[in-house]
Design a protein around this motif. Structure first.
Motif, PDB file in Angstrom:
ATOM      1  N   PHE A 200     -27.826 -26.691  -3.610  1.00  0.00           N
ATOM      2  CA  PHE A 200     -27.034 -27.011  -2.408  1.00  0.00           C
ATOM      3  C   PHE A 200     -25.572 -27.283  -2.768  1.00  0.00           C
ATOM      4  O   PHE A 200     -24.659 -26.782  -2.108  1.00  0.00           O
ATOM      5  N   VAL A 201     -25.358 -28.063  -3.814  1.00  0.00           N
ATOM      6  CA  VAL A 201     -23.983 -28.368  -4.247  1.00  0.00           C
ATOM      7  C   VAL A 201     -23.279 -27.097  -4.701  1.00  0.00           C
ATOM      8  O   VAL A 201     -22.100 -26.858  -4.381  1.00  0.00           O
ATOM      9  N   THR A 202     -24.003 -26.261  -5.434  1.00  0.00           N
ATOM     10  CA  THR A 202     -23.396 -24.998  -5.900  1.00  0.00           C
ATOM     11  C   THR A 202     -23.013 -24.114  -4.716  1.00  0.00           C
ATOM     12  O   THR A 202     -21.919 -23.535  -4.674  1.00  0.00           O
ATOM     13  N   GLY A 203     -23.887 -24.046  -3.745  1.00  0.00           N
ATOM     14  CA  GLY A 203     -23.578 -23.254  -2.556  1.00  0.00           C
ATOM     15  C   GLY A 203     -22.392 -23.823  -1.792  1.00  0.00           C
ATOM     16  O   GLY A 203     -21.552 -23.072  -1.274  1.00  0.00           O
ATOM     17  N   HIS A 204     -22.292 -25.169  -1.725  1.00  0.00           N
ATOM     18  CA  HIS A 204     -21.157 -25.802  -1.050  1.00  0.00           C
ATOM     19  C   HIS A 204     -19.849 -25.461  -1.764  1.00  0.00           C
ATOM     20  O   HIS A 204     -18.832 -25.171  -1.124  1.00  0.00           O
ATOM     21  N   ASN A 205     -19.877 -25.474  -3.080  1.00  0.00           N
ATOM     22  CA  ASN A 205     -18.686 -25.109  -3.850  1.00  0.00           C
ATOM     23  C   ASN A 205     -18.289 -23.664  -3.591  1.00  0.00           C
ATOM     24  O   ASN A 205     -17.111 -23.356  -3.380  1.00  0.00           O
ATOM     25  N   LEU A 206     -19.297 -22.776  -3.619  1.00  0.00           N
ATOM     26  CA  LEU A 206     -18.982 -21.353  -3.439  1.00  0.00           C
ATOM     27  C   LEU A 206     -18.448 -21.075  -2.045  1.00  0.00           C
ATOM     28  O   LEU A 206     -17.532 -20.267  -1.862  1.00  0.00           O
TER      29      LEU A 206
ATOM     30  N   ASN B  59      -5.822 -27.715 -11.062  1.00  0.00           N
ATOM     31  CA  ASN B  59      -6.727 -26.701 -10.547  1.00  0.00           C
ATOM     32  C   ASN B  59      -7.743 -26.275 -11.603  1.00  0.00           C
ATOM     33  O   ASN B  59      -8.883 -25.926 -11.274  1.00  0.00           O
ATOM     34  N   ALA B  60      -7.295 -26.274 -12.882  1.00  0.00           N
ATOM     35  CA  ALA B  60      -8.229 -25.884 -13.943  1.00  0.00           C
ATOM     36  C   ALA B  60      -9.417 -26.830 -13.988  1.00  0.00           C
ATOM     37  O   ALA B  60     -10.515 -26.448 -14.396  1.00  0.00           O
ATOM     38  N   ILE B  61      -9.177 -28.053 -13.543  1.00  0.00           N
ATOM     39  CA  ILE B  61     -10.262 -29.043 -13.553  1.00  0.00           C
ATOM     40  C   ILE B  61     -11.011 -29.076 -12.228  1.00  0.00           C
ATOM     41  O   ILE B  61     -12.243 -29.099 -12.191  1.00  0.00           O
ATOM     42  N   SER B  62     -10.258 -29.053 -11.136  1.00  0.00           N
ATOM     43  CA  SER B  62     -10.882 -29.332  -9.836  1.00  0.00           C
ATOM     44  C   SER B  62     -11.193 -28.089  -9.014  1.00  0.00           C
ATOM     45  O   SER B  62     -11.966 -28.166  -8.064  1.00  0.00           O
ATOM     46  N   GLN B  63     -10.599 -26.955  -9.373  1.00  0.00           N
ATOM     47  CA  GLN B  63     -10.819 -25.767  -8.535  1.00  0.00           C
ATOM     48  C   GLN B  63     -12.181 -25.143  -8.833  1.00  0.00           C
ATOM     49  O   GLN B  63     -12.711 -25.282  -9.937  1.00  0.00           O
ATOM     50  N   VAL B  64     -12.731 -24.453  -7.857  1.00  0.00           N
ATOM     51  CA  VAL B  64     -14.039 -23.819  -8.006  1.00  0.00           C
ATOM     52  C   VAL B  64     -13.926 -22.606  -8.917  1.00  0.00           C
ATOM     53  O   VAL B  64     -13.060 -21.755  -8.725  1.00  0.00           O
ATOM     54  N   SER B  65     -14.807 -22.566  -9.928  1.00  0.00           N
ATOM     55  CA  SER B  65     -14.879 -21.411 -10.832  1.00  0.00           C
ATOM     56  C   SER B  65     -16.114 -20.599 -10.478  1.00  0.00           C
ATOM     57  O   SER B  65     -17.247 -21.095 -10.543  1.00  0.00           O
TER      58      SER B  65
ATOM     59  N   MET C  89     -21.852 -19.505 -10.653  1.00  0.00           N
ATOM     60  CA  MET C  89     -22.954 -18.548 -10.800  1.00  0.00           C
ATOM     61  C   MET C  89     -23.894 -18.986 -11.909  1.00  0.00           C
ATOM     62  O   MET C  89     -25.117 -18.850 -11.815  1.00  0.00           O
ATOM     63  N   SER C  90     -23.308 -19.524 -12.980  1.00  0.00           N
ATOM     64  CA  SER C  90     -24.116 -20.027 -14.082  1.00  0.00           C
ATOM     65  C   SER C  90     -24.993 -21.190 -13.611  1.00  0.00           C
ATOM     66  O   SER C  90     -26.192 -21.267 -13.929  1.00  0.00           O
ATOM     67  N   ASN C  91     -24.368 -22.097 -12.823  1.00  0.00           N
ATOM     68  CA  ASN C  91     -25.120 -23.235 -12.279  1.00  0.00           C
ATOM     69  C   ASN C  91     -26.240 -22.764 -11.347  1.00  0.00           C
ATOM     70  O   ASN C  91     -27.340 -23.318 -11.320  1.00  0.00           O
ATOM     71  N   MET C  92     -25.896 -21.753 -10.560  1.00  0.00           N
ATOM     72  CA  MET C  92     -26.895 -21.241  -9.621  1.00  0.00           C
ATOM     73  C   MET C  92     -28.128 -20.715 -10.361  1.00  0.00           C
ATOM     74  O   MET C  92     -29.274 -20.991  -9.998  1.00  0.00           O
ATOM     75  N   MET C  93     -27.874 -19.969 -11.444  1.00  0.00           N
ATOM     76  CA  MET C  93     -28.991 -19.442 -12.232  1.00  0.00           C
ATOM     77  C   MET C  93     -29.758 -20.587 -12.886  1.00  0.00           C
ATOM     78  O   MET C  93     -30.997 -20.585 -12.941  1.00  0.00           O
ATOM     79  N   LYS C  94     -28.989 -21.587 -13.372  1.00  0.00           N
ATOM     80  CA  LYS C  94     -29.630 -22.716 -14.045  1.00  0.00           C
ATOM     81  C   LYS C  94     -30.580 -23.445 -13.089  1.00  0.00           C
ATOM     82  O   LYS C  94     -31.741 -23.711 -13.429  1.00  0.00           O
TER      83      LYS C  94
END
Length: 705
Positions: free
Chosen positions: A23-29, A658-664, A669-674
């Motif tokens: 859910f968190v990963t989807g919210h970020n994306l 942004n390197a810290i807080s922006q969505v990568s 995608m890695s988190n989603m697979m995990k």
């Protein structure tokens, strides 16, 4: 069986944690392109172990799986602080840079056909007239060039006034924007506090608030302090704009003190908020932190104001015949000076009929008659000694009175006495120092005309204490010491020197202003100083010669509104030059002799005469203007350079944020697979445990059921 059923809990917690992670990963994306969004991360923790004694009497532990500790924002607070500090500076320099660009566009120099070009044509027309002083064609050219010069000066004045008004209105817009931001921050404070009091995280509300704080940072140097309950306090200039869920607005309003120029004030008070940086400070300085009242010398109107006080000690033994006989010469010099003067007479030790009366350019001719009628310049045997302390008290009262000395006028006092500072009673040196301090606090220069016997020392008092001489007073205030026993020629020379020095001092101070960060108002002051000196010198030369018709010369330039001095927007050719016989009224000669070109030549050469003073010293009109253009150019270049450098710094800090807080996308995608694999694994464990239970139960037969 207890261990077996806890395995269900382990698998179930794995499903729930993985689902939350997805859910968190989807919210970020889904918010990858949302302005101000900070990526979030589900923090997973191990559930507490259960500790029990086993059948063998030994302790054993079994776990209960995992849980979500919090959903946190990935944000670097220190970089937020750095970004906002640098953003404030960038807003300030960007605003200054744009203001300099606007001023350069108005003046259109040195590359364009600006004021310098118009002045060159004006001087050249006088050069041509000096070759043929009786030529009507050359005279027509002089008048036309004069009209062009008047139009250009007035046009520049109106453009600079418009620029100031635009900047002033933008100040109002920015203040309204600050109010809107602070009210939204206060509302978000309330929402965040209400949501987080139960241990939840109001991340999306925090994103909105951070975005508002970023915007606020470029507008002004507001300070932000986050409290433990998640709310932020915002202060500006030491005053709260946001305190918990409450906000306090700024306001701007025209008033008697500042005229139409706006200064941010705190709502419900008359307190000016001290803004030190950001766009708002840049706008204030670009417009000029000066009163916006018409005729304000701080905003460009040439300051020719002089308050003169003649202090006459008419006690027994004084004789002012020479002063009375030479005053007419002094008055004539003042009339020609172009100064805005007020003259007062004070009788030391008594109150005269003319006390409180002010003589200016409208009634200066009445002054001599009044003095004679009042016998002010005659010795009075009923008065023993004039009191210098009493004089200072009267000067102080005038300085403090609303109808007394003008605040922005230069102040001079001329003392005429043949007594010591305190007559025969004597004054200690310490008292003289106190007198000097009082006079200097008023900005008063004191010149004294007295007997040379009292120059260095006065009369000691009854105890033999020494008394200071008048030289201490004059040296301490920057005045002069003169001999009262001069003859008539000496008095006339003295008064003429005073007049010349006074005029020169006032005129030199016109364009030589102290360095400041104001932009448009400073440019107006300098341009008006140059204009005023230029047209006054030309008028003086014109009136010193003869017209083509053999009449005394007339002024070339005049004011549109007689209540204000010659300045941009208040300049025209004199009516005498615009009349049908106007060309003949242009003065080219000192005499009526044919071919006399003295005045035309003097005016043509005026461009190279050092009649102005700036930071480099005494300079000509052309040098003064070139220096002004150079100052504007340097100021603009400095602002551009700093703004560009600052933009690089802000961009670099923002990139780090942004390197810290922006969505990568890669990381998400890695988190989603995990989390997907973890979910599948938990599901598989649950299925296996279920199969194991089913096998055990079915293998036990009917007895086991």
């Amino acid at each position: 069986m207890a261990v077996g059923f806890s395995s269900y809990e382990i698998a179930r917690s794995g499903l729930r944690v993985s689902e939350r992670g997805l859910f968190v990963t989807g919210h970020n994306l889904s918010n990858v392109n949302t302005l101000g969004f900070t990526r979030q991360q589900a923090i997973i923790e191990t559930n507490p172990y259960i500790t029990e004694y086993g059948n063998n009497g030994r302790l054993l532990q079994y776990g209960l799986g995992a849980d979500i500790q919090e959903t946190r924002q990935i944000r670097h607070t220190f970089l937020d602080i750095v970004y906002r500090q640098e953003n404030t500076i960038q807003g300030y320099w960007d605003t200054r840079s744009k203001a300099f660009q606007d001023v350069e566009a108005i003046l259109n120099d040195p590359m364009g056909d600006g004021l310098q070009g118009v002045m060159n044509k004006f001087w050249d027309s006088w050069q041509e007239l000096s070759k043929e002083p009786e030529s009507l064609t050359a005279r027509a050219m002089v008048r036309q060039r004069g009209q062009e010069l008047v139009y250009y000066y007035n046009h520049i004045g109106s453009q600079l006034d418009k620029l100031q008004n635009d900047l002033n209105m933008e100040i109002q817009v920015r203040v309204n924007e600050i109010n809107s931001i602070t009210s939204q921050i206060a509302m978000l404070n309330t929402q965040i506090s209400a949501q987080e009091i139960n241990g939840d995280k109001a991340n999306d509300y925090r994103d909105q608030r951070n975005l508002l704080l970023d915007r606020l940072s470029i507008l002004c140097d507001a300070e932000v302090n986050e409290m433990q309950d998640g709310q932020v306090d915002v202060t500006l200039g030491g005053y709260y704009l946001v305190n918990d869920g409450q906000s306090r607005n700024l306001y701007v309003q025209a008033n008697a003190e500042d005229g139409e120029f706006f200064y941010p004030k705190l709502e419900g008070t008359n307190i000016k908020v001290n803004v030190k940086s950001g766009i708002l400070k840049g706008l204030l300085e670009a417009r000029g932190e000066v009163p916006g009242i018409k005729g304000s010398t701080e905003n460009g109107t040439p300051n020719y104001k002089v308050d003169l006080t003649f202090a006459i000690d008419i006690s027994d033994g004084n004789d002012f015949d020479n002063l009375r006989d030479s005053l007419s010469t002094y008055i004539n010099e003042l009339k020609k000076s172009g100064l805005d003067y007020n003259i007062r007479f004070i009788t030391m030790g008594a109150t005269s009929d003319v006390y409180g009366k002010i003589y200016d350019k409208n009634n200066i001719d009445d002054m001599l008659a009044d003095l004679t009628a009042s016998n002010l310049l005659e010795a009075d045997t009923t008065i023993s000694d004039g009191s210098f302390k009493g004089l200072i008290d009267e000067l102080t009262a005038l300085n403090n009175a609303p109808t007394g000395f003008r605040e922005d006028a230069k102040k001079y006092t001329y003392v005429f006495t043949n007594k010591s500072i305190d007559g025969d009673s004597g004054t200690a040196l310490g008292d003289a120092t106190a007198y000097i301090n009082s006079l200097k606090s008023m900005g008063m220069k004191v010149s004294v005309v007295t007997d040379t016997a009292y120059a260095d020392n006065g009369l000691p008092d009854g105890l033999g204490n020494p008394e200071a001489g008048w030289s201490v007073i004059t040296a301490g205030t920057g005045g002069n010491l003169m001999d009262i026993n001069n003859d008539l020629a000496g008095y006339e020379s003295m008064l003429k020197d005073w007049s010349d020095n006074l005029v020169q001092t006032v005129k030199d101070a016109l364009g030589n202003i102290p360095p400041s960060l104001n932009i448009v108002s400073d440019v107006k002051i300098k341009l008006n100083a140059m204009l005023n000196r230029m047209v006054n010198e030309i008028n003086a030369l014109q009136m010193s010669g003869m017209t083509l018709d053999g009449k005394p010369g007339v002024a070339f330039f005049d004011v549109i509104d007689s209540n204000y001095p010659m300045e941009m927007g208040n300049l025209k050719l004199s009516d005498a030059l615009l009349s049908d016989n106007g060309l003949n009224n242009i003065t080219a000669a000192k005499t009526t002799a044919k071919g006399d070109n003295t005045v035309a030549r003097q005016i043509a050469n005026l461009r190279d005469v050092d009649i102005l003073v700036n930071s480099t010293g005494r300079v000509s009109i052309d040098e003064y203007y070139r220096n002004l253009i150079l100052e504007i150019g340097n100021g603009g270049m400095e602002a551009d350079r700093i703004a560009a450098n600052q933009a690089t710094v802000v961009k670099a800090v923002d990139a780090q944020r942004n390197a810290i807080s922006q969505v990568s996308m890669d990381e998400e995608m890695s988190n989603m697979m995990k989390f997907k694999f973890a979910y599948d694994a938990s599901s598989r464990v649950l299925n296996i445990i279920d199969s194991m239970m089913e096998t055990i139960i079915t293998s036990m037969g009917r007895v086991g059921r």
